[in-house]
Scaffold this motif. Structure first.
Motif, mmCIF file in Angstrom:
data_model
loop_
_atom_site.group_PDB
_atom_site.id
_atom_site.type_symbol
_atom_site.label_atom_id
_atom_site.label_comp_id
_atom_site.label_asym_id
_atom_site.label_seq_id
_atom_site.Cartn_x
_atom_site.Cartn_y
_atom_site.Cartn_z
ATOM 1 N N ARG A 1 0.834 -1.214 0.000
ATOM 2 C CA ARG A 1 0.000 0.000 0.000
ATOM 3 C C ARG A 1 0.862 1.256 0.000
ATOM 4 O O ARG A 1 0.549 2.241 -0.661
ATOM 5 N N GLN A 2 1.936 1.224 0.747
ATOM 6 C CA GLN A 2 2.834 2.373 0.761
ATOM 7 C C GLN A 2 3.477 2.568 -0.606
ATOM 8 O O GLN A 2 3.723 3.703 -1.029
ATOM 9 N N PHE B 1 0.988 4.309 -2.795
ATOM 10 C CA PHE B 1 0.661 5.677 -2.386
ATOM 11 C C PHE B 1 1.293 6.726 -3.309
ATOM 12 O O PHE B 1 0.619 7.689 -3.690
#
Length: 536
Positions: free
Chosen positions: A229-230, A233
Motif C-alpha cells: 500500500r505504501q 501511495f
C-alpha cells in the motif's frame, strides 16, 4: 437593412467569395482539440493508477512467493535437524519421538513472529512452538471505553471467535493432510485470530517413509501488504496531482475564456460595446478560438448592419422630407393662387409629389423586407427561361399606347439557377422598369438570356436605347437613393432604391451585376449567375 456587400457576406455564411473555409487538422479527437486535450488528461491519470496497480500486482506475488520460499528452506532445515537430533527413529518401527521433539522445539530455534507445529502420521498435533516456548505472546489491548459506553455483545463475540477458529483449523487440517501425501504445501491463509499468515508444510521422513508433517507459518503478511500500500501511495499522489493539474488547466483554458466571452457578450447586450474583440482568444487554434472568432465575426456583422440601418434611416428621412417639403410648400401657396391655371399647376405638382412619395415608401418597404425574404425562403432550382417569359408576358399584356415594348431573346434549352423566384423576378422587373424609364419614345427594351460557358455561365442582359450612364456613375448607380437623371427626364419617377436592391439580390444568389454603355448608345445591365449545383 444592410448594404449590398454586407448582405452578400452574411448570406454566404460570413465569408468573402474568394475566402476558403478554414480546414480543421485531421488529428483532432472527434474534430475537437479541446476534446482530445480533456481525454489525454483523463487517460493520463488513469494510466498512472493502472500502471501502479500493475506494478503492485506483479510485486505482491513476488513478495509472497519469496516469503514462502524462505519458509520452505527454513522448514527443510528444521526437518533435517529433527533427523539429526534423533527425533525420528526407525527401530523397532519408524516413528516420531514426541518427548525429544518437545525438548528440541524451543524458541531458541524459532525466529520471532513465526510458529512451528509438528504433526504425526495421523495428522494429530504433537508439538506446538507456542506451547513449549517460554515467551508469552499477545497483542496490545484496545483503548478503554468511557464510562457508560455501550459494550459489545459477549455471546456474539464468542460466536464469531468460534467460527474464526473453526475455519482456521479446517484450512490447516487440509494443508497438513495434503502434506501427509508426500508433497510440500505452501498456502496463504488466516489463523485463529483472523490474521493472514504465510504457511509452509513439508513431510517429515525417515528414509522414504512419511512419519509426520512440519508446519512453519509467519504472520508478517499484513506488513507485506502494508508495504504494498505504501508503494501504491506515490502513484495515487501522482494521479491526484495530474487530476488537479488537469482541472486547473481546464479552468484556465476553457472555463475562464468562456466566462470572458460571456462577459464580452453581455457588454454588447448592454450596448456598452458594438463588437466583441478578444485578440488573445482569437489566436487560439482550438474550439475556444473558433468560438471567439465566430462571435467577433457575428458582432462585426451586426455592427455593420446597425451602421447600415442608421445610414439607411438617415437617407430615408432625407428622401421623404424632400417631397413632404414640396407638398407643404404647394399647400401653403395654393390659397394665394388667383388663377385657375396656376391652381392646376400646383395641383399637378402635388399629385406628382404624392406619387413620388408613394413610390418611395413602397420601395423602402420592399428593401426593408428583402433580408427577411432571402433568409426565409430556401433556394431551389429556378428556370430562368420560364421566369423571364412570364415577366415579359405581363409587360406585353398590360402595355398601353405609347409604352416602351420589351423584347425577350432566350435559348430553347432551360437554363436553371439555384435561388428564389420571387427576389429574382424583382431583379428583372427593376431592371426593365429602369430601362423603360430612360428609353425615348419609339425605343425598345431588349432582354437577352444566354449560356456563355464561363465560371458564371448564365448571363442576362437588359438593354435600352436611352442616353446611357455617365462613365463616372457606372458604379454609383447601384448605391441607395441614387437618382441622377438626364435633362428632360421626369423628376421623382424613381426612388433610387431599385438598382441597389438588384445588386443585393444578385450577390445573395452568388452572382454579379454591372452596368456599361453600348457603343451605339444606350445603357446595358449585365447579370451573371452560377448554374445549378455550382452555387453555395
Amino acid at each position: 437593412m444592410a448594404s449590398a456587400t454586407a448582405t452578400a457576406r452574411a448570406e454566404a455564411g460570413g465569408r468573402e467569395p474568394d475566402e476558403e473555409p478554414q480546414r480543421r487538422p485531421l488529428f483532432r479527437f472527434g474534430g475537437s482539440r479541446l476534446g482530445g486535450f480533456i481525454l489525454v488528461l483523463n487517460l493520463l491519470s488513469l494510466l498512472i493508477l493502472f500502471g501502479g496497480a500493475l506494478a503492485i500486482n506483479e510485486w505482491r506475488p513476488g513478495l509472497i512467493e519469496a516469503r514462502q520460499e524462505s519458509l520452505t528452506v527454513q522448514a527443510e532445515l528444521l526437518a533435517n535437524v529433527l533427523r539429526e537430533e534423533g527425533v525420528t527413529r526407525g527401530e523397532p518401527t519408524p516413528e516420531l519421538d514426541p518427548i525429544r521433539a518437545s525438548i528440541w522445539l524451543t524458541d531458541r530455534f524459532i525466529p520471532a513472529g513465526q510458529r512451528v507445529r509438528l504433526y504425526d502420521v495421523n495428522g494429530l498435533l504433537l508439538v506446538d512452538s507456542y506451547q513449549v516456548t517460554e515467551a508469552i505472546g499477545g497483542r496490545p489491548l484496545p483503548d478503554a471505553k468511557p464510562a457508560g459506553a455501550a459494550t459489545e455483545d459477549a455471546a456474539k463475540a464468542n460466536l464469531l471467535s468460534e467460527r474464526r477458529v473453526a475455519r482456521a483449523d479446517s484450512e490447516l487440517a487440509a494443508e497438513v493432510a495434503a502434506a501427509l501425501d508426500g508433497s510440500p504445501q505452501s498456502t496463504l491463509r488466516r489463523n485463529e485470530s483472523g490474521d493472514r499468515v504465510v504457511s509452509v508444510s513439508i513431510p517429515v521422513r525417515h528414509v522414504r517413509q512419511v512419519l509426520g508433517v512440519l508446519t512453519v507459518e509467519s504472520g508478517d503478511v499484513d506488513e507485506i501488504l502494508g508495504a504494498q500500500r505504501q508503494a501504491l501511495f506515490p502513484f495515487a499522489l501522482v494521479a491526484l496531482g495530474v487530476n488537479l493539474l488537469g482541472s486547473l488547466l481546464l479552468h484556465l483554458f476553457v472555463a475562464r475564456p468562456i466566462m470572458r466571452l460571456s462577459a464580452a457578450a453581455d457588454q454588447v447586450k448592454l450596448q456598452r460595446a458594438r463588437a466583441i474583440s478578444l485578440p488573445d482568444l482569437e489566436d487560439r487554434k482550438d474550439e475556444i478560438g473558433d468560438l471567439a472568432r465566430s462571435l467577433e465575426s457575428m458582432t462585426d456583422t451586426l455592427s455593420t448592419r446597425m451602421d447600415a440601418i442608421e445610414r439607411f434611416a438617415a437617407d430615408v428621412s432625407h428622401e421623404i422630407k424632400n417631397p413632404l417639403t414640396s407638398i407643404r410648400s404647394a399647400l401653403e401657396t395654393l390659397p394665394l393662387v388667383k388663377t385657375d391655371a396656376h391652381r392646376e399647376k400646383l395641383t399637378a405638382l402635388l399629385q406628382q409629389d404624392v406619387r413620388r412619395l408613394d413610390r418611395l415608401i413602397t420601395d423602402i418597404s420592399n428593401a426593408s423586407r428583402l433580408d427577411a425574404e432571402l433568409s426565409r425562403d430556401r433556394p431551389r432550382p429556378v428556370d430562368l427561361n420560364r421566369l423571364l417569359v412570364d415577366i415579359v408576358g405581363v409587360y406585353e399584356t398590360t402595355a398601353k399606347p405609347g409604352d416602351i415594348p420589351v423584347v425577350l431573346t432566350a435559348p430553347e434549352q432551360a437554363l436553371r439557377v439555384m435561388g428564389r423566384d420571387g427576389p429574382l423576378g424583382q431583379v428583372f422587373r427593376n431592371l426593365i422598369d429602369n430601362a423603360r424609364s430612360f428609353s425615348p419614345a419609339g425605343g425598345v427594351v431588349r432582354v437577352t438570356l444566354e449560356d456563355i460557358g464561363d465560371d458564371l455561365p448564365i448571363r442576362v442582359r437588359v438593354e435600352d436605347q436611352g442616353p446611357g450612364i455617365p462613365a463616372e456613375n457606372l458604379e454609383t448607380v447601384f448605391e441607395r437613393f441614387y437618382t441622377s437623371r438626364p435633362k428632360g427626364a421626369v423628376f421623382g419617377s424613381n426612388s433610387g432604391l431599385g438598382l441597389s436592391i438588384v445588386r443585393q439580390i444578385v450577390e445573395a444568389h452568388g452572382g454579379r451585376v454591372h452596368a456599361e454603355n453600348k457603343a451605339e448608345g444606350g445603357a446595358r445591365f449585365e447579370i451573371v449567375f452560377p448554374a445549378v449545383g455550382r452555387w453555395s
